[in-house]
Design an enzyme around this catalytic site. Structure first.
Site, short mmCIF file in Angstrom:
data_model
loop_
_atom_site.label_atom_id
_atom_site.label_comp_id
_atom_site.label_asym_id
_atom_site.label_seq_id
_atom_site.Cartn_x
_atom_site.Cartn_y
_atom_site.Cartn_z
N THR A 39 -1.65 5.94 -8.38
CA THR A 39 -0.92 6.81 -7.45
C THR A 39 0.00 7.79 -8.18
OG1 THR A 39 0.85 5.18 -7.14
CG2 THR A 39 -1.02 5.09 -5.61
N ASN A 41 -0.84 9.27 -11.04
CA ASN A 41 -1.74 10.37 -11.41
C ASN A 41 -1.93 11.31 -10.24
OD1 ASN A 41 -2.05 8.79 -13.73
ND2 ASN A 41 -4.04 7.99 -13.09
N TYR A 107 -4.93 -4.62 -19.88
CA TYR A 107 -3.60 -4.49 -19.28
C TYR A 107 -2.63 -5.55 -19.76
CZ TYR A 107 -5.84 -1.49 -15.76
OH TYR A 107 -6.51 -0.49 -15.12
N ASN A 174 -9.32 1.46 -4.15
CA ASN A 174 -9.17 1.31 -5.61
C ASN A 174 -9.18 -0.16 -6.03
OD1 ASN A 174 -9.14 2.68 -8.00
ND2 ASN A 174 -7.06 3.46 -7.80
N TYR A 175 -10.28 -0.82 -5.79
CA TYR A 175 -10.40 -2.27 -6.00
C TYR A 175 -10.48 -2.62 -7.47
CZ TYR A 175 -12.45 -6.96 -5.75
OH TYR A 175 -12.71 -8.30 -5.91
N ARG A 235 -18.80 9.50 -4.69
CA ARG A 235 -19.97 8.83 -5.28
C ARG A 235 -20.33 9.41 -6.64
NH1 ARG A 235 -24.83 8.78 -1.45
NH2 ARG A 235 -24.35 11.00 -1.23
N GLY A 236 -19.33 9.69 -7.46
CA GLY A 236 -19.60 10.25 -8.78
C GLY A 236 -20.20 11.64 -8.66
N ASP A 267 -8.52 9.59 -8.89
CA ASP A 267 -7.12 9.90 -8.57
C ASP A 267 -6.92 11.40 -8.44
OD1 ASP A 267 -6.75 7.17 -8.98
OD2 ASP A 267 -6.08 7.44 -11.04
#
Length: 329
Positions: A39, A41, A107, A174-175, A235-236, A267
């Site tokens: 968020t 970004n 991460y 954004n899973y 979808r890309g 994003d």
């Protein structure tokens, strides 16, 4: 129009060209340090698109948190709703890229202060007052995943009250599986928040991972059932699907000549879309703006490209190279 984005800013480390050799003769990897978060970004690129933006998170009292505040201010983003927790510091992630520009992340964020968003009763009431002044709120599945269950319940109740006062909510699922106890837990939470979303800006790959969708039609049908009136499915390189008030269209994605790093692609698309919508563009025009913004970002390394490069690309881009709208039967 004023938008507030809720979420997390992290320290970003991205690989660069090899540097000097170590004592064993091996080349040392060089890492470029920056700041990013889904968020965050989006908030940066929305602000660059000319919309008044407030960012909502929690930071520490360390030098990196101070730098985040400086960078937000440099982008013209309001930081007045950001609280700072003594003795804490932001989370950290490292990017790895494949030759085709795809990215992988590692991460370190277990103690990040943003995990306490909407948790403290005193801070929460002040934050609610701040958010009620906004025309639109933007949040994501990552925002929800890092929050406690109690904080999510408070936020969900607030969104219902906020929408009743005329505010609009934009949401990206954004899973990220590693942030959730299980896919079932993620589905239950995401479903609740989609029912409080006016705009859903979804990535089909994420929807497949979360819901098991085989075809985009399943995604459209499910979100229609949640009551989302403005649905965007990215979808890309495939056409973006748009459903507004039940009418479904597909909008072509112009080819991108050079893909360097897909970090922040979704994003930045969301940013281009929301900035256009909040300034009066139609959903179709806003998808064109989203595609243009994402195309610029994936041609550079890192989630946030230098402001001067971004502005130059905006000025040089041929606006006539717009997307083709195809009505779906």
């Amino acid at each position: 129009m004023k938008l507030a984005a809720l979420g997390e800013v992290m320290v970003e480390l991205a690989p660069q060209a090899a540097g000097q050799k170590d004592g064993g003769g091996q080349a040392r990897a060089l890492l470029a340090q920056s700041y990013a978060g889904d968020t965050y970004n989006t908030a940066v690129y929305i602000a660059r698109g000319g919309v008044s933006v407030s960012y909502v998170t929690l930071l520490g009292d360390d030098p990196y948190s101070e730098e985040v505040l400086t960078r937000l201010a440099d982008e013209g983003i309001d930081t007045s709703a950001i609280a700072r927790l003594p003795g804490r510091c932001p989370g950290l992630y490292m990017i790895q890229n494949t030759p085709d520009g795809e990215r992988y992340f590692t991460y370190w964020r277990g103690e990040a202060p943003a995990r306490e968003l909407f948790a403290d009763p005193v801070r929460r009431e002040a934050l609610k007052a701040h958010l009620m002044q906004m025309d639109c709120l933007y949040l994501s599945g990552i925002t929800l995943a890092i929050m406690s269950a109690e904080a999510r319940a408070e936020l969900l109740a607030f969104l219902a009250a906020y929408r009743a006062q005329g505010g609009r909510v934009a949401f990206d699922s954004n899973y990220r599986p590693r942030l959730w106890a299980s896919a079932d837990a993620a589905r239950a939470v995401v479903a609740q928040f989609l029912q409080q979303a006016d705009m859903a800006l979804l990535t089909f790959e994420d929807e497949q991972a979360l819901w098991g969708d085989k075809r985009p039609g399943s995604c459209v049908k499910r979100n229609s059932g949640f009551g989302v009136s403005e649905l965007v499915i990215k979808r890309g390189a495939e056409p973006v699907l748009l459903q507004v008030d039940g009418a479904l269209t597909a909008i072509e994605v112009p080819p991108v000549s050079s893909v360097v790093d897909t970090t922040g692609a979704g994003d930045s698309f969301n940013a281009g879309y929301l900035a256009a919508r909040l300034q009066g563009a139609s959903p179709e025009q806003s998808i064109v703006a989203g595609n243009r913004c994402a195309a610029q970002v994936i041609g550079h390394r890192g989630a946030i490209i230098p402001r001067a490069d971004y502005i130059a690309a905006q000025q040089n881009q041929d606006c006539a190279n717009s997307a083709q709208v195809v009505t779906m039967v």
